[in-house]
Design a protein around this motif. Structure first.
Motif, mmCIF file in Angstrom:
data_model
loop_
_atom_site.group_PDB
_atom_site.id
_atom_site.type_symbol
_atom_site.label_atom_id
_atom_site.label_comp_id
_atom_site.label_asym_id
_atom_site.label_seq_id
_atom_site.Cartn_x
_atom_site.Cartn_y
_atom_site.Cartn_z
ATOM 1 N N GLY A 36 5.062 -0.053 1.852
ATOM 2 C CA GLY A 36 4.654 1.155 1.156
ATOM 3 C C GLY A 36 3.447 0.890 0.268
ATOM 4 N N LEU A 37 2.564 1.874 0.193
ATOM 5 C CA LEU A 37 1.415 1.834 -0.722
ATOM 6 C C LEU A 37 1.516 3.090 -1.581
ATOM 7 N N ILE A 38 1.834 2.906 -2.854
ATOM 8 C CA ILE A 38 2.089 4.053 -3.711
ATOM 9 C C ILE A 38 1.183 4.010 -4.935
ATOM 10 N N GLY A 39 1.198 5.102 -5.677
ATOM 11 C CA GLY A 39 0.408 5.209 -6.894
ATOM 12 C C GLY A 39 0.163 6.668 -7.212
ATOM 13 N N PRO A 40 -0.240 6.968 -8.450
ATOM 14 C CA PRO A 40 -0.513 8.360 -8.833
ATOM 15 C C PRO A 40 -1.661 8.949 -8.011
ATOM 16 N N ASN A 41 -1.850 10.249 -8.092
ATOM 17 C CA ASN A 41 -2.979 10.897 -7.429
ATOM 18 C C ASN A 41 -4.287 10.264 -7.904
ATOM 19 N N GLY A 42 -5.190 10.022 -6.956
ATOM 20 C CA GLY A 42 -6.477 9.428 -7.314
ATOM 21 C C GLY A 42 -6.441 7.933 -7.503
ATOM 22 N N GLN A 238 12.143 8.607 -2.993
ATOM 23 C CA GLN A 238 13.398 8.335 -2.292
ATOM 24 C C GLN A 238 13.114 7.849 -0.872
ATOM 25 N N PHE A 239 12.110 8.435 -0.247
ATOM 26 C CA PHE A 239 11.701 8.018 1.095
ATOM 27 C C PHE A 239 11.197 6.579 1.069
ATOM 28 N N VAL A 240 10.301 6.273 0.144
ATOM 29 C CA VAL A 240 9.696 4.936 0.057
ATOM 30 C C VAL A 240 10.748 3.874 -0.228
ATOM 31 N N MET A 241 11.558 4.124 -1.252
ATOM 32 C CA MET A 241 12.543 3.125 -1.669
ATOM 33 C C MET A 241 13.622 2.924 -0.607
ATOM 34 N N GLY A 242 13.838 3.944 0.225
ATOM 35 C CA GLY A 242 14.893 3.851 1.227
ATOM 36 C C GLY A 242 14.477 3.203 2.527
ATOM 37 N N ILE A 243 13.168 3.027 2.737
ATOM 38 C CA ILE A 243 12.728 2.545 4.047
ATOM 39 C C ILE A 243 11.843 1.301 3.988
ATOM 40 N N CYS A 244 11.172 1.058 2.857
ATOM 41 C CA CYS A 244 10.167 -0.010 2.807
ATOM 42 C C CYS A 244 10.776 -1.383 2.512
ATOM 43 N N ASP A 245 10.237 -2.393 3.181
ATOM 44 C CA ASP A 245 10.634 -3.774 2.905
ATOM 45 C C ASP A 245 9.972 -4.267 1.623
ATOM 46 N N ARG A 246 8.703 -3.919 1.458
ATOM 47 C CA ARG A 246 7.945 -4.276 0.255
ATOM 48 C C ARG A 246 7.028 -3.113 -0.111
ATOM 49 N N ILE A 247 6.581 -3.093 -1.371
ATOM 50 C CA ILE A 247 5.755 -1.996 -1.862
ATOM 51 C C ILE A 247 4.602 -2.545 -2.693
ATOM 52 N N TYR A 248 3.413 -1.972 -2.472
ATOM 53 C CA TYR A 248 2.241 -2.256 -3.300
ATOM 54 C C TYR A 248 1.943 -1.007 -4.123
ATOM 55 N N PRO A 261 11.567 -3.012 -3.257
ATOM 56 C CA PRO A 261 11.788 -1.740 -3.959
ATOM 57 C C PRO A 261 12.467 -1.863 -5.317
ATOM 58 N N SER A 262 13.489 -2.695 -5.429
ATOM 59 C CA SER A 262 14.199 -2.804 -6.712
ATOM 60 C C SER A 262 13.299 -3.364 -7.807
ATOM 61 N N GLU A 263 12.388 -4.261 -7.453
ATOM 62 C CA GLU A 263 11.447 -4.806 -8.437
ATOM 63 C C GLU A 263 10.448 -3.740 -8.886
ATOM 64 N N ILE A 264 9.971 -2.941 -7.937
ATOM 65 C CA ILE A 264 8.992 -1.898 -8.254
ATOM 66 C C ILE A 264 9.606 -0.820 -9.136
ATOM 67 N N GLN A 265 10.855 -0.457 -8.855
ATOM 68 C CA GLN A 265 11.523 0.593 -9.626
ATOM 69 C C GLN A 265 11.641 0.228 -11.102
ATOM 70 N N ASN A 266 11.740 -1.073 -11.385
ATOM 71 C CA ASN A 266 11.963 -1.520 -12.754
ATOM 72 C C ASN A 266 10.734 -2.180 -13.383
ATOM 73 N N ASN A 267 9.589 -2.055 -12.730
ATOM 74 C CA ASN A 267 8.367 -2.684 -13.243
ATOM 75 C C ASN A 267 7.754 -1.811 -14.339
ATOM 76 N N PRO A 268 7.572 -2.350 -15.559
ATOM 77 C CA PRO A 268 7.036 -1.548 -16.673
ATOM 78 C C PRO A 268 5.651 -0.965 -16.383
ATOM 79 N N LYS A 269 4.786 -1.703 -15.677
ATOM 80 C CA LYS A 269 3.445 -1.203 -15.374
ATOM 81 C C LYS A 269 3.509 0.011 -14.443
ATOM 82 N N VAL A 270 4.455 -0.033 -13.507
ATOM 83 C CA VAL A 270 4.612 1.085 -12.574
ATOM 84 C C VAL A 270 5.152 2.307 -13.303
#
Length: 279
Positions: A36-42, A238-248, A261-270
């Motif tokens: 997964g590649l996620i982030g706010p708009n822009g 929910q889609f990303v966290m349920g299907i991705c092996d890793r996330i950027y 996913p579990s690391e990304i969900q709890n990352n303060p910067k994210v």
């Protein structure tokens, strides 16, 4: 068993004039992974997709696919003085691809806004994509010397529609399909090019929870059935966290986190990038 790398994005920077839209992105995807590649708009997500698929040539950096450098560039000409990114002197070779060449190498993509041939049938939409890998030339097509190859493509198209549960819609006009089925058709058309890597740009956009769950199962199934690797942009967490092996995670064009996913969900910067913090 060690994982086999398929895609490597190294120090990719995309600068438009004085604006750095993507800043020194480093990303790796191994065969069989869903990333997964996620982030706010822009944040630069679609810019990253456009660099990988040859829509843009990176201002700096290198992209390697299946062991081959498919894109490479460095700041030169007018950009040499304007360049505001990192690693200005690291790359010295220019490899400028085009989207059709990237697709032929085995990378296919979908778009945030569904791009089908809306007035053509489901079958015709997929068959057109099959023609990317046609071997016969214009002369053979003009004088109908390619009938055997054309018949094979039509059979392969029908088989693909069966596998993806679109067979009953083969004669339907693409624009008449329900929204979720249009997404499936767009993915089917991408699969018709026989990719090794599939890029999905916000596939769950505009879907209700049931459609999103169905799409999640659909994507997982095609990964296994077609031996694919998948890179997806998505705002539907929910889609990303349920299907991705890793996330950027990107923010203002810069990579701020990567992990499971579990690391990304709890990352303060994210959390800060998505929700903000009190001054």
């Amino acid at each position: 068993m060690s994982k086999q790398n398929l895609l490597r994005v190294s120090d990719a920077t995309m600068q438009f004039g004085g604006v750095v839209a993507l800043n020194n992105l480093n990303l790796e995807l191994n065969k069989g992974e869903i990333i997964g590649l996620i982030g706010p708009n822009g944040a630069g997500k679609t810019t990253a997709f456009n660099v990988i698929t040859g829509v843009y040539s990176p201002t700096n950096g290198e992209i390697t696919f299946d062991g081959e450098v498919i894109a490479s560039n460095f700041p030169h000409g007018k950009m040499k003085a304007l360049y505001a990114g990192q690693n200005a002197g690291k790359y010295t070779k220019s490899v400028v691809p085009t989207p059709d060449k990237i697709t032929k190498k085995g990378i296919a993509r979908t778009f945030q806004n569904i791009r089908l041939f809306k007035d053509l049938t489901v079958f015709e939409n997929v068959l057109i994509a099959k023609h990317l890998n046609i071997k016969s030339n214009v002369f053979a097509a003009t004088f109908m010397l390619n009938r055997k190859e054309e018949q094979q493509m039509r059979e392969e198209t029908m088989e693909l529609l069966k596998i993806l549960d679109l067979e009953t819609h083969k004669d339907d006009i693409a624009s008449s399909l329900p929204y979720g089925k249009q997404r499936h058709l767009e993915i089917a058309r991408a699969l018709a090019t026989k990719p090794k890597l599939l890029l999905l740009d916000e596939p769950a956009a505009g879907m209700n929870p049931q459609e999103s769950d169905e799409l999640k199962n659909f994507v997982a199934r095609i990964r296994d059935d077609f031996n694919l690797s998948i890179l997806t942009i998505e705002h539907h967490m929910q889609f990303v966290m349920g299907i991705c092996d890793r996330i950027y995670v990107l923010d203002y064009g810069t990579l701020i986190a990567e992990g499971i996913p579990s690391e990304i969900q709890n990352n303060p910067k994210v959390i800060e990038a998505y929700l903000g913090v009190d001054e």
